[in-house]
Design a protein around this motif. Sequence first.
Motif, PDB file in Angstrom:
ATOM      1  N   ASP A   1       4.846-114.156  16.919  1.00  0.00           N
ATOM      2  CA  ASP A   1       5.135-112.732  16.909  1.00  0.00           C
ATOM      3  C   ASP A   1       6.639-112.513  16.814  1.00  0.00           C
ATOM      4  OD1 ASP A   1       2.487-111.722  17.184  1.00  0.00           O
ATOM      5  OD2 ASP A   1       2.529-112.274  19.313  1.00  0.00           O
ATOM      6  N   LEU A   2       7.018-111.253  16.829  1.00  0.00           N
ATOM      7  CA  LEU A   2       8.423-110.872  16.797  1.00  0.00           C
ATOM      8  C   LEU A   2       9.119-111.382  18.056  1.00  0.00           C
ATOM      9  CD1 LEU A   2      10.260-109.193  14.961  1.00  0.00           C
ATOM     10  CD2 LEU A   2       9.756-107.251  16.398  1.00  0.00           C
ATOM     11  N   ASN A   3      10.319-111.877  17.916  1.00  0.00           N
ATOM     12  CA  ASN A   3      11.175-112.409  18.998  1.00  0.00           C
ATOM     13  C   ASN A   3      10.650-113.704  19.601  1.00  0.00           C
ATOM     14  OD1 ASN A   3      13.097-110.357  18.770  1.00  0.00           O
ATOM     15  ND2 ASN A   3      11.879-109.019  20.075  1.00  0.00           N
ATOM     16  N   ASP A   4       9.754-114.413  18.919  1.00  0.00           N
ATOM     17  CA  ASP A   4       9.343-115.745  19.343  1.00  0.00           C
ATOM     18  C   ASP A   4      10.292-116.774  18.738  1.00  0.00           C
ATOM     19  OD1 ASP A   4       7.217-114.810  20.757  1.00  0.00           O
ATOM     20  OD2 ASP A   4       5.702-115.384  19.296  1.00  0.00           O
ATOM     21  N   ILE A   5      10.399-117.912  19.372  1.00  0.00           N
ATOM     22  CA  ILE A   5      11.203-119.010  18.851  1.00  0.00           C
ATOM     23  C   ILE A   5      10.258-120.023  18.235  1.00  0.00           C
ATOM     24  CG2 ILE A   5      12.770-120.882  19.448  1.00  0.00           C
ATOM     25  CD1 ILE A   5      13.845-119.109  21.675  1.00  0.00           C
ATOM     26  N   VAL A   6      10.535-120.376  16.971  1.00  0.00           N
ATOM     27  CA  VAL A   6       9.718-121.366  16.272  1.00  0.00           C
ATOM     28  C   VAL A   6      10.575-122.591  15.992  1.00  0.00           C
ATOM     29  CG1 VAL A   6       8.159-119.681  15.239  1.00  0.00           C
ATOM     30  CG2 VAL A   6      10.193-120.320  14.010  1.00  0.00           C
ATOM     31  N   VAL A   7       9.947-123.751  16.031  1.00  0.00           N
ATOM     32  CA  VAL A   7      10.618-125.012  15.723  1.00  0.00           C
ATOM     33  C   VAL A   7      10.111-125.470  14.365  1.00  0.00           C
ATOM     34  CG1 VAL A   7      10.940-127.400  16.450  1.00  0.00           C
ATOM     35  CG2 VAL A   7      10.777-125.599  18.163  1.00  0.00           C
ATOM     36  N   LEU A   8      11.044-125.694  13.444  1.00  0.00           N
ATOM     37  CA  LEU A   8      10.679-126.118  12.102  1.00  0.00           C
ATOM     38  C   LEU A   8      10.717-127.641  12.001  1.00  0.00           C
ATOM     39  CD1 LEU A   8      12.561-123.523   9.875  1.00  0.00           C
ATOM     40  CD2 LEU A   8      10.319-123.369  10.920  1.00  0.00           C
ATOM     41  N   LYS A   9      10.085-128.168  10.960  1.00  0.00           N
ATOM     42  CA  LYS A   9       9.997-129.616  10.783  1.00  0.00           C
ATOM     43  C   LYS A   9      11.351-130.234  10.467  1.00  0.00           C
ATOM     44  CE  LYS A   9       5.248-129.385   9.216  1.00  0.00           C
ATOM     45  NZ  LYS A   9       4.344-129.482   8.083  1.00  0.00           N
ATOM     46  N   LYS A  10      12.165-129.536   9.672  1.00  0.00           N
ATOM     47  CA  LYS A  10      13.485-130.052   9.292  1.00  0.00           C
ATOM     48  C   LYS A  10      14.569-129.175   9.903  1.00  0.00           C
ATOM     49  CE  LYS A  10      12.133-132.060   4.909  1.00  0.00           C
ATOM     50  NZ  LYS A  10      12.386-132.091   3.469  1.00  0.00           N
ATOM     51  N   PRO A  11      15.698-129.764  10.322  1.00  0.00           N
ATOM     52  CA  PRO A  11      16.771-128.969  10.913  1.00  0.00           C
ATOM     53  C   PRO A  11      17.546-128.196   9.848  1.00  0.00           C
ATOM     54  CG  PRO A  11      17.419-131.256  10.806  1.00  0.00           C
ATOM     55  CD  PRO A  11      15.985-131.194  10.363  1.00  0.00           C
ATOM     56  N   HIS A  12      18.185-127.112  10.268  1.00  0.00           N
ATOM     57  CA  HIS A  12      19.055-126.337   9.394  1.00  0.00           C
ATOM     58  C   HIS A  12      20.333-127.143   9.162  1.00  0.00           C
ATOM     59  CE1 HIS A  12      21.874-122.770   8.774  1.00  0.00           C
ATOM     60  NE2 HIS A  12      21.157-122.908   7.686  1.00  0.00           N
TER      61      HIS A  12
ATOM     62  N   GLY B   1       6.461-109.045   8.480  1.00  0.00           N
ATOM     63  CA  GLY B   1       5.913-108.239   7.396  1.00  0.00           C
ATOM     64  C   GLY B   1       5.318-109.188   6.371  1.00  0.00           C
ATOM     65  N   ALA B   2       5.338-108.798   5.102  1.00  0.00           N
ATOM     66  CA  ALA B   2       4.887-109.701   4.043  1.00  0.00           C
ATOM     67  C   ALA B   2       5.812-110.914   3.993  1.00  0.00           C
ATOM     68  CB  ALA B   2       4.865-108.991   2.708  1.00  0.00           C
ATOM     69  N   ASP B   3       7.119-110.647   4.174  1.00  0.00           N
ATOM     70  CA  ASP B   3       8.105-111.709   4.309  1.00  0.00           C
ATOM     71  C   ASP B   3       8.571-111.726   5.757  1.00  0.00           C
ATOM     72  OD1 ASP B   3       8.030-112.343   1.616  1.00  0.00           O
ATOM     73  OD2 ASP B   3       9.557-110.860   1.117  1.00  0.00           O
ATOM     74  N   ILE B   4       9.029-112.884   6.196  1.00  0.00           N
ATOM     75  CA  ILE B   4       9.454-113.035   7.586  1.00  0.00           C
ATOM     76  C   ILE B   4      10.915-113.460   7.610  1.00  0.00           C
ATOM     77  CG2 ILE B   4       9.080-114.316   9.720  1.00  0.00           C
ATOM     78  CD1 ILE B   4       6.151-114.509   8.900  1.00  0.00           C
ATOM     79  N   ARG B   5      11.718-112.758   8.403  1.00  0.00           N
ATOM     80  CA  ARG B   5      13.127-113.108   8.547  1.00  0.00           C
ATOM     81  C   ARG B   5      13.298-113.899   9.830  1.00  0.00           C
ATOM     82  NH1 ARG B   5      17.562-111.611   5.988  1.00  0.00           N
ATOM     83  NH2 ARG B   5      16.498-109.897   4.943  1.00  0.00           N
ATOM     84  N   ILE B   6      13.941-115.071   9.704  1.00  0.00           N
ATOM     85  CA  ILE B   6      14.218-115.911  10.866  1.00  0.00           C
ATOM     86  C   ILE B   6      15.719-116.113  10.978  1.00  0.00           C
ATOM     87  CG2 ILE B   6      11.991-117.091  10.870  1.00  0.00           C
ATOM     88  CD1 ILE B   6      13.306-119.437   9.452  1.00  0.00           C
ATOM     89  N   LYS B   7      16.181-116.381  12.219  1.00  0.00           N
ATOM     90  CA  LYS B   7      17.604-116.578  12.472  1.00  0.00           C
ATOM     91  C   LYS B   7      17.814-117.931  13.132  1.00  0.00           C
ATOM     92  CE  LYS B   7      19.736-114.208  15.750  1.00  0.00           C
ATOM     93  NZ  LYS B   7      20.439-113.146  16.490  1.00  0.00           N
ATOM     94  N   CYS B   8      18.723-118.724  12.577  1.00  0.00           N
ATOM     95  CA  CYS B   8      19.063-120.028  13.149  1.00  0.00           C
ATOM     96  C   CYS B   8      19.749-119.803  14.494  1.00  0.00           C
ATOM     97  CB  CYS B   8      19.997-120.779  12.200  1.00  0.00           C
ATOM     98  SG  CYS B   8      20.593-122.356  12.856  1.00  0.00           S
ATOM     99  N   LEU B   9      19.292-120.506  15.517  1.00  0.00           N
ATOM    100  CA  LEU B   9      19.892-120.357  16.842  1.00  0.00           C
ATOM    101  C   LEU B   9      21.166-121.176  16.991  1.00  0.00           C
ATOM    102  CD1 LEU B   9      16.736-120.275  19.110  1.00  0.00           C
ATOM    103  CD2 LEU B   9      18.093-118.381  18.254  1.00  0.00           C
ATOM    104  N   GLY B  10      21.494-121.988  15.990  1.00  0.00           N
ATOM    105  CA  GLY B  10      22.737-122.760  16.026  1.00  0.00           C
ATOM    106  C   GLY B  10      23.919-122.000  15.453  1.00  0.00           C
ATOM    107  N   CYS B  11      23.720-121.393  14.257  1.00  0.00           N
ATOM    108  CA  CYS B  11      24.843-120.743  13.577  1.00  0.00           C
ATOM    109  C   CYS B  11      24.640-119.246  13.382  1.00  0.00           C
ATOM    110  CB  CYS B  11      25.092-121.399  12.226  1.00  0.00           C
ATOM    111  SG  CYS B  11      23.772-121.162  11.016  1.00  0.00           S
ATOM    112  N   GLU B  12      23.496-118.686  13.804  1.00  0.00           N
ATOM    113  CA  GLU B  12      23.203-117.256  13.733  1.00  0.00           C
ATOM    114  C   GLU B  12      22.983-116.738  12.305  1.00  0.00           C
ATOM    115  OE1 GLU B  12      22.866-115.411  16.642  1.00  0.00           O
ATOM    116  OE2 GLU B  12      23.187-117.286  17.677  1.00  0.00           O
TER     117      GLU B  12
END
Length: 61
Positions: free
Chosen positions: A4-15, A30-41
């Motif tokens: 959901d919104l404001n959840d933290i997800v862990v991806l398979k490969k690092p940014h 939405g149809a597209d999902i915006r995510i924010k890297c917690l390392g560099c914002e």
Amino acid sequence: MNYDLNDIVVLKKPHPCLKRSKEFLVVRMGADIRIKCLGCEKTFLLSRADLEEKIEKVVKK
């Protein structure tokens, strides 16, 4: 995956930022999902299908 919104997800490969973070915050849903890297914002816009492939696990906040 169930996330959901404001959840933290862990991806398979690092940014490829200096912090090499694998954790991202779900900022927009939405149809597209915006995510924010917690390392560099930095934010990214991914389609729902692309994000589903890349998610390793969901960390609820």
